[in-house]
Motif scaffolding. Structure first.
Motif, short mmCIF file in Angstrom:
data_model
loop_
_atom_site.label_atom_id
_atom_site.label_comp_id
_atom_site.label_asym_id
_atom_site.label_seq_id
_atom_site.Cartn_x
_atom_site.Cartn_y
_atom_site.Cartn_z
N THR A 1 0.84 -1.21 0.00
CA THR A 1 0.00 0.00 0.00
C THR A 1 0.87 1.25 0.00
O THR A 1 0.60 2.21 -0.73
CB THR A 1 -0.91 0.00 1.25
OG1 THR A 1 -1.49 -1.28 1.38
CG2 THR A 1 -2.00 1.05 1.15
N ALA A 2 1.94 1.22 0.82
CA ALA A 2 2.82 2.39 0.91
C ALA A 2 3.45 2.70 -0.45
O ALA A 2 3.56 3.86 -0.86
CB ALA A 2 3.90 2.15 1.97
N SER A 3 3.83 1.65 -1.18
CA SER A 3 4.43 1.87 -2.51
C SER A 3 3.42 2.50 -3.46
O SER A 3 3.73 3.44 -4.20
CB SER A 3 4.88 0.53 -3.12
OG SER A 3 5.91 0.00 -2.37
N ALA A 4 2.18 1.98 -3.43
CA ALA A 4 1.14 2.51 -4.33
C ALA A 4 0.82 3.95 -3.97
O ALA A 4 0.70 4.82 -4.85
CB ALA A 4 -0.11 1.65 -4.24
N LEU A 5 0.69 4.24 -2.68
CA LEU A 5 0.32 5.60 -2.26
C LEU A 5 1.43 6.61 -2.57
O LEU A 5 1.16 7.76 -2.91
CB LEU A 5 -0.04 5.62 -0.77
CG LEU A 5 -1.39 4.94 -0.45
CD1 LEU A 5 -1.66 4.94 1.05
CD2 LEU A 5 -2.55 5.62 -1.16
N GLN A 6 2.68 6.15 -2.47
CA GLN A 6 3.80 7.04 -2.81
C GLN A 6 3.65 7.51 -4.27
O GLN A 6 3.79 8.69 -4.58
CB GLN A 6 5.13 6.30 -2.63
CG GLN A 6 6.33 7.18 -2.95
CD GLN A 6 7.61 6.38 -3.17
OE1 GLN A 6 7.57 5.18 -3.45
NE2 GLN A 6 8.74 7.04 -3.02
N LEU A 7 3.32 6.54 -5.13
CA LEU A 7 3.18 6.88 -6.55
C LEU A 7 1.97 7.80 -6.78
O LEU A 7 2.03 8.78 -7.53
CB LEU A 7 3.02 5.60 -7.36
CG LEU A 7 3.12 5.81 -8.86
CD1 LEU A 7 4.04 4.77 -9.48
CD2 LEU A 7 1.76 5.74 -9.53
N MET A 8 0.86 7.51 -6.08
CA MET A 8 -0.34 8.34 -6.25
C MET A 8 -0.09 9.77 -5.80
O MET A 8 -0.53 10.73 -6.45
CB MET A 8 -1.52 7.73 -5.46
CG MET A 8 -2.09 6.48 -6.13
SD MET A 8 -3.19 5.55 -5.06
CE MET A 8 -4.66 6.52 -5.13
N GLU A 9 0.63 9.93 -4.68
CA GLU A 9 0.95 11.29 -4.20
C GLU A 9 1.85 12.00 -5.21
O GLU A 9 1.65 13.16 -5.54
CB GLU A 9 1.66 11.23 -2.83
CG GLU A 9 0.81 10.69 -1.68
CD GLU A 9 -0.38 11.58 -1.30
OE1 GLU A 9 -0.53 12.67 -1.85
OE2 GLU A 9 -1.17 11.13 -0.44
#
Ligand SMILES: NC(=O)c1ccc[n+]([C@@H]2O[C@H](COP(=O)([O-])OP(=O)(O)OC[C@H]3O[C@@H](n4cnc5c(N)ncnc54)[C@H](OP(=O)(O)O)[C@@H]3O)[C@@H](O)[C@H]2O)c1
Length: 283
Positions: free
Chosen positions: A241-249
């Motif tokens: 989740t942290a990896s995906a959210l980093q990209l979304m941000e």
């Protein structure tokens, strides 16, 4: 015996397109009224007759009959025909009528001007009210009593969530929840595309995507907590989740949504301030 509210008033619906039909189906599904309490009219006779056959409601011969025989009248025509539709009926309205307009961008001042002494409400619903999960904001006119807001809350509260706002905020409601289902459909489709890219079959990817959106929304509403708390509960240190959210941000996902709501709100304000003939672009 059920404690669910019911309406004793007779209901008239002018325009049985997408929203008028959704409203009638919702009223009947939630058993707020019996089919014989509803009288509807649409200039497309076939559309009206199909609905009459499906639901058992009554078909009016014209809009005049709706005004003459209904206590609560829902105006569900497009904004660009709003004026011409109501101008013809103007003298038939009395203070006994509650007129509820769902037309985007048509201000209460115009609705009141076109409907004699009737009590008027302007509401901005959204399409999911046809499955009982709508989201709506409404404003009262200058002649309403307490029973009118009670009726609006009974009807639209049974079909989803509803809040009362000062009229100037209905453009923001349009930008957020009125047009919002379209943003969510794009989100669901894109999420499913990601699943397909990662190897999932299309059908299952779409269902997983839609169910994820519905489940997350339901969890948030039921637990009544800040979304960040639920997000943190999913986001384990160093995890997926942290990896995906980093990209979304990094790609500005949040700003895109904030800007989209702002753009739709501004467009709604602009179209509402200009003449009604331009309002066909609303919602
Ligand atoms: N769709 C949404 O998501 C949404 C959300 C919030 C609010 N709204 C508002 O809801 C209203 C209805 O939208 P909609 O999408 O349901 O439109 P729609 O599908 O076009 O339905 C309107 C219906 O009314 C008919 N009609 C036109 N003039 C009439 C008249 N004088 N008497 C009786 N019927 C008449 C139309 O026929 P013709 O097609 O022949 O004109 C059509 O069948 C609009 O004002 C819109 O701003 C829509």
């Amino acid at each position: 015996m059920s404690n669910k509210p019911r309406l004793s008033e007779s209901i008239g619906v002018i325009g049985t397109g997408i929203m008028g039909t959704a409203l009638i189906r919702g009223l009947l599904k939630e058993k707020l009224v019996n089919p014989d309490q509803i009288l509807a009219y649409d200039i497309i006779n076939e559309l009206l007759m199909d609905l009459v056959e499906e639901t058992g409601i009554n078909a009016a011969l014209n809009n005049q009959q709706i005004v003459e025989q209904s206590d609560i009248i829902f105006i569900c025509v497009k904004p660009q025909v709003f004026l011409t539709t109501l101008q013809k009926l103007q003298i038939a309205f009395t203070s006994d009528h509650l007129v509820i307009s769902i037309a985007a961008g048509v201000p209460l001042s115009i609705i009141e001007e076109l409907t004699g002494n009737s009590r008027c409400v302007r509401i901005m619903p959204n399409m999911p009210f046809q499955v009982g999960e709508g989201a709506a904001g409404y404003s009262l006119g200058t002649r309403n009593d307490n029973r009118d807001s009670e009726i609006v809350e009974i009807v639209f509260g049974s079909l989803g969530k509803v809040f009362q706002f000062p009229e100037y905020l209905l453009d923001a409601v349009t930008g957020l929840s009125g047009t919002g289902p379209a943003y969510v459909f794009v989100f669901i489709e894109a999420l499913a595309d990601g699943g397909v890219l990662a190897g999932l079959p299309r059908r299952e990817a779409l269902i997983l995507s839609a169910q994820t959106v519905m489940g997350a929304a339901k969890l948030l509403l039921e637990q009544n907590v800040h979304p960040g708390i639920l997000r943190d509960a999913i986001m384990s240190p160093g995890g997926t989740t942290a990896s995906a959210l980093q990209l979304m941000e990094a790609r500005g996902f949040r700003s895109i949504l904030i800007d989209a709501v702002e753009a739709a709100t501004k467009k709604s304000q602009f179209l509402g301030q200009n003449n009604l003939s331009q309002s066909d672009h609303l919602v």
